[in-house]
Enzyme design. Structure first.
Site, mmCIF file in Angstrom:
data_model
loop_
_atom_site.group_PDB
_atom_site.id
_atom_site.type_symbol
_atom_site.label_atom_id
_atom_site.label_comp_id
_atom_site.label_asym_id
_atom_site.label_seq_id
_atom_site.Cartn_x
_atom_site.Cartn_y
_atom_site.Cartn_z
ATOM 1 N N THR A 48 0.823 -1.208 0.000
ATOM 2 C CA THR A 48 0.000 0.000 0.000
ATOM 3 C C THR A 48 0.856 1.257 0.000
ATOM 4 O O THR A 48 0.430 2.307 -0.477
ATOM 5 C CB THR A 48 -0.949 -0.014 1.209
ATOM 6 O OG1 THR A 48 -1.635 -1.272 1.254
ATOM 7 C CG2 THR A 48 -1.979 1.095 1.127
ATOM 8 N N TYR A 136 4.540 -12.635 4.790
ATOM 9 C CA TYR A 136 3.404 -11.998 4.108
ATOM 10 C C TYR A 136 3.032 -12.839 2.899
ATOM 11 O O TYR A 136 3.757 -12.878 1.908
ATOM 12 C CB TYR A 136 3.779 -10.566 3.724
ATOM 13 C CG TYR A 136 2.734 -9.789 2.953
ATOM 14 C CD1 TYR A 136 1.404 -10.196 2.886
ATOM 15 C CD2 TYR A 136 3.080 -8.615 2.294
ATOM 16 C CE1 TYR A 136 0.459 -9.473 2.188
ATOM 17 C CE2 TYR A 136 2.146 -7.879 1.588
ATOM 18 C CZ TYR A 136 0.835 -8.313 1.537
ATOM 19 O OH TYR A 136 -0.099 -7.599 0.834
ATOM 20 N N LYS A 164 1.174 -12.465 7.912
ATOM 21 C CA LYS A 164 0.053 -11.712 7.347
ATOM 22 C C LYS A 164 -0.513 -12.571 6.230
ATOM 23 O O LYS A 164 0.134 -12.791 5.211
ATOM 24 C CB LYS A 164 0.510 -10.351 6.805
ATOM 25 C CG LYS A 164 -0.599 -9.581 6.090
ATOM 26 C CD LYS A 164 -0.068 -8.306 5.441
ATOM 27 C CE LYS A 164 -1.173 -7.594 4.659
ATOM 28 N NZ LYS A 164 -0.671 -6.366 3.974
ATOM 29 N N ILE A 206 -3.854 -6.332 9.210
ATOM 30 C CA ILE A 206 -3.062 -5.288 8.557
ATOM 31 C C ILE A 206 -3.954 -4.733 7.459
ATOM 32 O O ILE A 206 -4.248 -5.407 6.480
ATOM 33 C CB ILE A 206 -1.734 -5.835 8.023
ATOM 34 C CG1 ILE A 206 -0.856 -6.293 9.204
ATOM 35 C CG2 ILE A 206 -1.000 -4.764 7.208
ATOM 36 C CD1 ILE A 206 0.495 -6.836 8.819
#
Length: 295
Positions: A48, A136, A164, A206
């Site tokens: 992001t 992740y 994540k 998250i």
């Protein structure tokens, strides 16, 4: 079990830019917004935050500035992933004494390593630092899926502390907990299923939505972690359109436009090859902001 350092509503923070350059004054304001809203953590320069279009020098500077602006009031997680193990190690080492609380490292993308390759990738990174590491897994972007069995193996490495999971597949959570242990941190990387993951024992999310609804996301997560799921669900339902519509185009295109509409950043622009939210998609995101009570 004690509350882990990484829990609750952790924002996957956008990187504000003016005329294509990082705007550090606006970054400072964003950090302050999240501190005041009760956000439980900040991921700096993740997907992001446009990690792939920032240079290594820019990555490091943005993360260090985020730590500086937070001033110990909120944990900062550094985005340090790469599809080259050597580059991920370099970035991790550059941040080892920066004040970050840990690192978030994405599964290597495009080159599609085997499970053994992913295991060795993360093992090498973890052995290069004392910083806590969060795996992740986001197969929709990377083209590779870090399997629960591999996560279980990686959990045996002391400073690999969590994952994540952005698959949105909640059936993976109990399996990961079984293989990795109950103390292994499970953070949802999918806003739409974040609350459901906490009902199943996950420790937080998250979040992209958090960029524009920080106080609501913090409250929802606090309620969920306290077992007050009905109250948390009421907030979650109000935000559900945002959870979905902030992905109407590739993240972070919609959320930067939404943050711009709310006056949190002065420009909705991104670095190429990402472009500003298309005019045809803007009414959908605007309607989601209205449903959430943010406009």
């Amino acid at each position: 079990m004690a509350t882990p350092l990484f829990h609750g509503s952790i924002v996957a923070l956008v990187t504000p830019m003016t005329h294509g350059e990082v705007n550090y004054e606006e970054l400072k304001k964003l950090v302050e917004y999240h501190v005041q809203a009760g956000t439980h953590g900040i991921v700096s320069v993740g997907t992001t935050g446009e990690s792939t279009t920032l240079s290594i020098d820019e990555n490091v500077k943005v993360i260090k500035k985020t730590v500086e602006f937070a001033d110990g009031r909120i944990p900062i997680i550094a985005g340090t992933g790469s599809n080259a193990t050597s580059e991920a190690i370099i970035l991790t080492k550059l941040l080892t004494n920066s004040g970050v609380a840990g690192c978030l490292s994405v599964v290597p993308y495009y080159n599609k390593p085997t499970q053994e390759g992913m295991y060795l990738h993360y093992k090498a990174i973890a052995e290069s630092t004392d910083l806590p590491q969060i795996l992740y897994n986001v197969p929709s972007r990377t083209g590779s899926d870090l399997k629960p069995e591999t996560i279980g193996r990686l959990a045996e490495i002391p400073n690999i502390v969590g994952v994540k999971e952005a698959t949105g597949d909640l059936t993976r959570l109990p399996l990961i907990k079984k293989l990795a242990g109950e103390d292994f941190i499970f953070l949802s990387g999918d806003d739409a299923t974040g609350l459901e993951s906490m009902k199943l024992g996950g420790q937080g999310v998250i979040s992209v939505t958090n960029n524009v609804a920080a106080a609501d996301m913090a409250k929802m997560c606090e309620l969920a972690l306290a077992g007050k799921f009905d109250e948390a669900e009421a907030i979650n339902q109000r935000l559900m359109a945002l959870h979905h519509d902030l992905f109407i185009e590739a993240n972070p295109i919609p959320v930067k436009w939404a943050a711009y509409k709310l006056g949190l950043i002065s420009e909705p622009n991104l670095r190429l090859p990402l472009t500003t939210l298309s005019e045809s998609a803007q009414p959908t995101v605007l309607a989601a902001l209205q449903k959430a009570g943010l406009i």
